[in-house]
Design an enzyme around this catalytic site. Structure first.
Site, short mmCIF file in Angstrom:
data_model
loop_
_atom_site.label_atom_id
_atom_site.label_comp_id
_atom_site.label_asym_id
_atom_site.label_seq_id
_atom_site.Cartn_x
_atom_site.Cartn_y
_atom_site.Cartn_z
N LEU A 132 0.88 -1.14 0.12
CA LEU A 132 0.05 -0.05 0.00
C LEU A 132 0.81 1.44 0.27
O LEU A 132 2.22 1.29 0.62
CB LEU A 132 -0.79 0.17 1.37
N ASP A 133 0.43 2.34 -0.74
CA ASP A 133 1.42 3.55 -0.61
C ASP A 133 1.46 3.91 0.80
O ASP A 133 0.69 3.87 1.73
CB ASP A 133 0.57 4.51 -1.26
N LYS A 134 2.36 4.73 1.10
CA LYS A 134 2.76 5.37 2.35
C LYS A 134 1.33 5.99 3.11
O LYS A 134 1.26 5.76 4.15
CB LYS A 134 3.68 6.33 2.33
N THR A 141 -1.79 5.82 2.25
CA THR A 141 -2.87 4.61 2.28
C THR A 141 -2.83 3.80 3.26
O THR A 141 -1.86 3.40 3.69
CB THR A 141 -2.89 4.03 0.85
#
Length: 361
Positions: free
Chosen positions: A145-147, A149
């Site tokens: 997951l993106d930082k 998110t």
């Protein structure tokens, strides 16, 4: 070899360079070594000092010094992971929302990267020792997951599970459901976004954009859960392809950026009235087949800033979990290609069977 050796030049080697002779007869000795012997006076031809470029003649004697023992290879220092503090262990274990023999699911908080990088020292990967429990090895990341998110992040506890889950993600059989708060309200409340995505030139691969010519196929389903007039909407997002920043790029591309996503939405991605400026994108649910049969099906609670924003806008959390209807993989761009390929293969097999039947008759 630990002793001096002497070789007599044969007819086949007449008038060749000395370094060429070494290459023919002693290929294990490097040119660098031959040059070193010449510089130190150890390499001799008929008793006289010789150089690698000297020409040799039939009958001459070449003195070859003892070969130096190979230098022991320096063992690469093993990078040891820093030992986790009690606070780090407690923090990691508090994130855990599902555990079985093959899988873990954590609720990743916003601001914590999945993996490390040049300037990223705190990340999920660095906390995995705290989640080993009784397993033989530390858990393995199988997606990310993106930082900024938050939400459900699946971890494999065995190599077998890691291979199984990785295949499920690559074949798009895993289902991921995200919640997002977006600015404005889409005119169609239940729809699909199919826009190809590529790396944006000049950003070093840090940013993506819609690229009709060079982009990879990307498909996202969105459903409006609730709306706050025309100001904002709470939406469910399901990616049916796995492109980098896909949900963020797609929502910005249709004019409804995710709240807090200044990277893709600019100033249009922020709301006034006390709404947090943090990213409002959350991996609410993950459903994936389990290597031992059945499924992992887990929901992750919202982070505080997202829950507070929903409350400020008058949204009810109970409305959020829409029925997860089955969308077949064949509905995705990659799935259509695979389905067409499988159908063509079946037709070829059928024709081959018909030809064999006619030949027997």
């Amino acid at each position: 070899m630990s002793e001096v050796r002497t070789f007599k030049v044969g007819a086949d080697d007449d008038d060749i360079r000395l370094d060429r002779w070494f290459k023919r007869h002693l290929p294990e000795i490097s040119f660098t070594q031959v040059s070193k012997w010449a510089r130190t006076g150890q390499l001799r031809l008929d008793g006289k000092r010789a150089a690698p470029g000297d020409r040799i003649a039939v009958g001459q004697l070449i003195r070859v010094p003892p070969a130096e023992p190979p230098a022991p290879e320096k063992a690469k220092p093993k990078r040891e992971r820093p030992q986790l503090s009690d606070d780090q262990i407690a923090f990691a274990q508090e994130l855990l929302i599902h555990k079985d023999a093959q899988a873990l699911v954590i609720n990743k908080p916003p601001g914590l990267a999945t993996q490390g990088g040049t300037k990223t020292h705190e990340h999920v990967d660095g906390l995995l020792d705290a989640l080993q429990f009784e397993a033989e090895g530390r858990p393995k990341l199988v997606h990310r997951l993106d930082k900024d998110t938050s939400g459900a992040l699946l971890l494999a506890r065995t190599s077998r599970a890691a291979a199984f889950f990785t295949k499920a993600f690559s074949s798009r059989t895993a289902r991921k459901v995200y919640w997002a708060l977006i600015t404005g309200v889409p005119s169609i409340e239940d729809g699909f976004i199919e826009l190809p995505i590529a790396k944006q030139p000049g950003t070093g691969g840090e940013k993506m954009h819609v690229d009709e010519k060079e982009g990879s196929p990307a498909k996202t389903r969105y459903r409006v859960i609730e709306r706050a007039g025309n100001r904002a909407a709470w939406v469910e997002l399901q990616p049916f392809t796995g492109r980098t920043h896909q949900l963020r790029v797609h929502m910005a591309a249709i004019g409804h950026p995710i709240v807090g996503d200044g990277k893709y939405g600019g100033q249009d991605a922020f709301l006034t009235g006390g709404i947090s400026r943090k990213m409002h994108l959350h991996a609410r649910r993950i459903r994936i087949d389990h290597p031992d049969g059945g499924r992992v099906d887990v929901m992750a609670d919202l982070p505080a800033h997202f829950a507070e924003s929903l409350d400020l806008l008058g949204f009810e959390l109970e409305a959020g979990d829409l029925p997860l209807d089955d969308v077949k993989f064949s509905d995705t761009p990659e799935g259509k290609k695979r389905a067409e390929s499988a159908a063509a293969k079946a037709r070829r097999k059928e024709r081959k069977g018909e030809r064999r039947g006619r030949s027997r008759g």
